[in-house]
Design a protein around this motif. Structure first.
Motif, short mmCIF file in Angstrom:
data_model
loop_
_atom_site.label_atom_id
_atom_site.label_comp_id
_atom_site.label_asym_id
_atom_site.label_seq_id
_atom_site.Cartn_x
_atom_site.Cartn_y
_atom_site.Cartn_z
N ASP A 130 49.29 43.51 37.01
CA ASP A 130 48.91 42.28 36.32
C ASP A 130 48.34 42.61 34.93
OD1 ASP A 130 48.55 39.55 35.99
OD2 ASP A 130 47.20 39.32 37.71
N ARG A 170 46.73 44.98 41.40
CA ARG A 170 46.08 44.01 42.28
C ARG A 170 46.09 44.44 43.75
NH1 ARG A 170 43.03 41.39 38.65
NH2 ARG A 170 44.20 39.95 37.32
N LEU A 261 47.86 36.81 39.13
CA LEU A 261 47.08 36.59 40.35
C LEU A 261 46.34 35.27 40.29
CD1 LEU A 261 45.95 37.72 43.05
CD2 LEU A 261 44.03 38.63 41.70
N GLN A 288 52.74 36.77 47.64
CA GLN A 288 52.70 37.15 46.23
C GLN A 288 54.01 37.79 45.77
OE1 GLN A 288 49.83 36.79 43.82
NE2 GLN A 288 49.76 35.22 45.42
N TYR A 294 54.20 38.80 38.02
CA TYR A 294 53.73 40.19 38.02
C TYR A 294 54.65 41.03 37.14
CZ TYR A 294 50.34 39.16 41.66
OH TYR A 294 49.27 38.64 42.35
#
Length: 329
Positions: A130, A170, A261, A288, A294
């Motif tokens: 990220d 992350r 995120l 995710q 990302y």
């Protein structure tokens, strides 16, 4: 007016302002630079030689094209790199925080600091990389433990500003509650291109600074410092309760909303809290994996920080994302 200083393998340079009458806002500060006649090697040494910087800026030298110079990080290492956590209201909302947010700090390894044009290298085990554009404060004087910094005192402690990107792994950060590792891999703090040295009256314009970050030309983050929760003077006071800072040290002041995120919806979060940690995180990162924001190899991140009138303009940071090269077996 502020002065933009560039560092290369050949030394320090002052970026010349644009020619009179040229468009200012949204543009890099000029297109030429003149060398600084200084023996300074570190950022702290350069800050203590402001006379040499002024002389270069006023020399009348025609300079060389900025395009011919390869910028290194204007913050030299080793140094302390400290960061504020959840310090913009927009980021707090994205992160699912409600109510008052207690100020919090964490450290990053100074080995993570890299130049403004270097690739961000994703370690092979990191799947969720990220971005976080942040305004960096570069210290110009020692900040002893116990110091109280008022707004009027900022010019006494802060020499200048830099663009930074608090790159974050992350999956390491969340599953291990490990900020230090997740944000400290080499190349995880791109810094620069400029160290923007401020004059005392420039500090009156800090809240006008606008942070913008895009990925492959798509806008992701866009806020001014007015969105900050804990502003620089208060942040330095809080940090000085336990941490000494020295000239050349770097404080990252938090990121606005818009990172990849984001917290899950409240009902999902409540259900997740009932699950064993391993099960919870497996489910979270499965969801995710569908998030296209990302970072991936080949992505190009562009970051700028400037006031609308161009009085303070930290230039443009442009970094590409690369995967760790695979070693031959």
């Amino acid at each position: 007016m502020s002065t933009n200083v560039l560092r290369t393998a050949d030394g320090w340079w002052v970026a010349l302002p644009p020619a009179p009458g040229s468009a200012r806002a949204g543009r890099p500060p000029g297109d030429r630079a003149v060398p600084v006649d200084t023996k300074a090697v570190t950022t702290a040494e350069l800050i203590s030689d402001r006379d040499a910087v002024r002389e270069a800026a006023l020399s009348g030298d025609a300079g060389v094209p900025l395009a011919d110079l390869t910028a290194l990080s204007p913050v030299t290492t080793p140094c302390r790199v400290v960061a504020q956590m959840v310090n913009y209201r927009s980021h707090a909302r994205d992160s699912g925080f409600t109510g008052d947010i207690p100020p919090a700090f964490f450290r990053k390894a100074s080995g993570s600091v890299s130049g403004p044009g270097e690739d961000i290298v994703r370690p092979a085990h990191v799947k969720f990389l990220d971005y976080e554009i942040e305004l960096g404060l570069v210290m110009g004087a020692a900040l002893p433990v116990g110091t109280v910094v008022e707004e009027r005192d900022l010019p006494s402690y802060v020499a200048g500003l830099v663009i930074t990107n608090d790159v974050s792994a992350r999956d390491v950060q969340l599953t291990r509650t490990q900020f230090y590792e997740s944000k400290s891999y080499p190349t995880f703090t791109p810094t620069g291109p400029y160290l923007t040295l401020l004059n005392p009256d420039d500090f009156d314009h800090l809240l006008d600074l606008r942070l913008r970050l895009s990925v492959n030309g798509e806008p992701r983050q866009d806020r001014t410092l007015a969105d900050m929760i804990v502003r620089p003077a208060q942040a330095l006071t809080l940090l000085a309760r336990f941490q000494t800072l020295d000239p050349g040290d770097l404080l990252l002041t938090g990121t606005p909303g818009g990172t990849a995120l984001k917290a899950p919806p409240k009902p999902v979060e409540k259900i997740g809290a009932l699950l064993p940690p391993a099960v919870k995180w497996k489910a979270f990162f499965k969801s995710q994996a569908k998030n296209p924001h990302y970072l991936r190899a080949g992505d190009v991140i562009t970051a700028t920080i400037a006031t609308p009138d161009g009085r303070i303009d930290l230039g443009e940071q442009r970094t590409a994302v690369a995967d760790t090269p695979r070693t031959a077996k």
